[in-house]
Design a protein around this motif. Structure first.
Motif, PDB file in Angstrom:
ATOM      1  N   UNK A  80     165.934 -92.354  38.089  1.00 52.52           N
ATOM      2  CA  UNK A  80     165.149 -93.375  37.717  1.00 52.52           C
ATOM      3  C   UNK A  80     164.834 -93.813  36.254  1.00 52.52           C
ATOM      4  N   UNK A  81     164.745 -92.299  35.758  1.00 53.72           N
ATOM      5  CA  UNK A  81     164.567 -92.640  34.330  1.00 53.72           C
ATOM      6  C   UNK A  81     165.937 -93.225  33.698  1.00 53.72           C
ATOM      7  N   UNK A  82     166.971 -93.037  34.126  1.00 51.82           N
ATOM      8  CA  UNK A  82     168.415 -93.854  33.487  1.00 51.82           C
ATOM      9  C   UNK A  82     167.991 -95.380  33.790  1.00 51.82           C
ATOM     10  N   UNK A  85     165.257 -96.789  31.496  1.00 55.52           N
ATOM     11  CA  UNK A  85     165.299 -96.448  30.170  1.00 55.52           C
ATOM     12  C   UNK A  85     166.694 -97.217  29.817  1.00 55.52           C
ATOM     13  N   UNK A  86     167.936 -97.013  30.257  1.00 57.97           N
ATOM     14  CA  UNK A  86     169.297 -97.556  29.907  1.00 57.97           C
ATOM     15  C   UNK A  86     168.983 -98.949  30.538  1.00 57.97           C
ATOM     16  N   UNK A  87     168.343 -99.281  31.731  1.00 60.90           N
ATOM     17  CA  UNK A  87     168.365-100.622  32.191  1.00 60.90           C
ATOM     18  C   UNK A  87     167.553-101.764  31.198  1.00 60.90           C
ATOM     19  N   UNK A 106     158.676 -95.606  29.247  1.00 61.23           N
ATOM     20  CA  UNK A 106     158.580 -95.108  30.506  1.00 61.23           C
ATOM     21  C   UNK A 106     159.849 -94.522  31.256  1.00 61.23           C
ATOM     22  N   UNK A 107     160.931 -94.865  30.939  1.00 65.56           N
ATOM     23  CA  UNK A 107     162.224 -94.475  31.458  1.00 65.56           C
ATOM     24  C   UNK A 107     162.484 -92.931  30.656  1.00 65.56           C
ATOM     25  N   UNK A 108     162.117 -93.177  29.434  1.00 66.58           N
ATOM     26  CA  UNK A 108     162.252 -91.742  28.564  1.00 66.58           C
ATOM     27  C   UNK A 108     161.245 -90.815  28.991  1.00 66.58           C
ATOM     28  N   UNK A 109     160.110 -91.274  29.274  1.00 68.45           N
ATOM     29  CA  UNK A 109     159.216 -89.976  29.876  1.00 68.45           C
ATOM     30  C   UNK A 109     159.990 -89.489  31.350  1.00 68.45           C
ATOM     31  N   UNK A 113     160.544 -85.568  31.850  1.00 66.47           N
ATOM     32  CA  UNK A 113     160.043 -84.951  33.245  1.00 66.47           C
ATOM     33  C   UNK A 113     161.327 -84.310  33.957  1.00 66.47           C
ATOM     34  N   UNK A 114     162.375 -84.926  33.979  1.00 64.26           N
ATOM     35  CA  UNK A 114     163.504 -84.459  34.586  1.00 64.26           C
ATOM     36  C   UNK A 114     163.894 -83.007  34.108  1.00 64.26           C
ATOM     37  N   UNK A 115     163.923 -82.993  32.653  1.00 65.68           N
ATOM     38  CA  UNK A 115     164.556 -81.719  31.969  1.00 65.68           C
ATOM     39  C   UNK A 115     163.309 -80.557  32.441  1.00 65.68           C
TER      40      UNK A 115
END
Length: 126
Positions: A80-82, A85-87, A106-109, A113-115
Motif C-alpha cells: 500500500x505504501x508503494x 508513494x510511487x503512485x 502517507x505512502x512514505x509512512x 511502518x513496513x520496515x
C-alpha cells in the motif's frame, strides 16, 4: 507466502516496465517538465519495496505462528505504501498536478511502518 511472492513479483515487473517506459517513451517530456528525478525516485522506491515484499514471502515460508501476523502486515504496508508513494509521484509526473505530492508522505509512512513491522516479525522468529 504465495500471495506475498506474487504481489512482490507483480510490483517488481511493473517497476521494470514503468521504468523502461519512462527511460524511453517519456524521457523527453520528463526532462522538459523537470520531473525525471521524481519519476526515477518513484521507480526506485517501487522496485526496492517489491524486493522487500518478496523477502517477506520467503520469510513467511520459514516463520512460526508468532511472526506470520507481523510479516503479513509488513508486506501489505509495503504494497500500500508503494501504491500511495510511487503512485502519487507518477501522478505528478503524468499530470503536472503537484497537489498529488501531499499524499506521498502517507505512502512514505506506510513504507517505514513496513520496515518496523518486519523488525517486529524478526523478533518473533525463533
Amino acid at each position: 507466502m504465495k500471495i506475498m511472492l506474487q504481489l512482490g513479483a507483480v510490483i517488481g515487473a511493473l517497476a521494470v516496465g514503468i521504468g523502461a517506459f519512462g527511460a524511453h517513451a517519456l524521457k523527453a517530456s520528463l526532462e522538459a517538465s523537470g520531473r525525471a528525478d521524481t519519476f526515477e525516485t518513484a521507480v526506485k522506491y517501487q522496485f526496492y519495496h517489491a524486493i522487500a515484499i518478496v523477502l517477506v514471502g520467503v520469510l513467511l515460508s520459514r516463520a512460526d505462528a508468532g511472526a506470520v501476523k507481523w510479516l503479513n502486515w509488513a508486506g501489505y504496508a509495503f504494497a500500500v505504501g508503494v501504491l500511495i508513494f510511487s503512485g502519487s509521484l507518477y501522478a505528478i509526473c503524468f499530470t503536472g498536478i503537484t497537489k498529488f505530492g501531499a499524499v506521498a508522505p502517507i505512502g512514505g509512512l506506510l513504507l517505514i511502518a513496513g520496515w518496523i513491522l518486519l523488525f517486529l516479525a524478526a523478533g518473533k522468529m525463533g
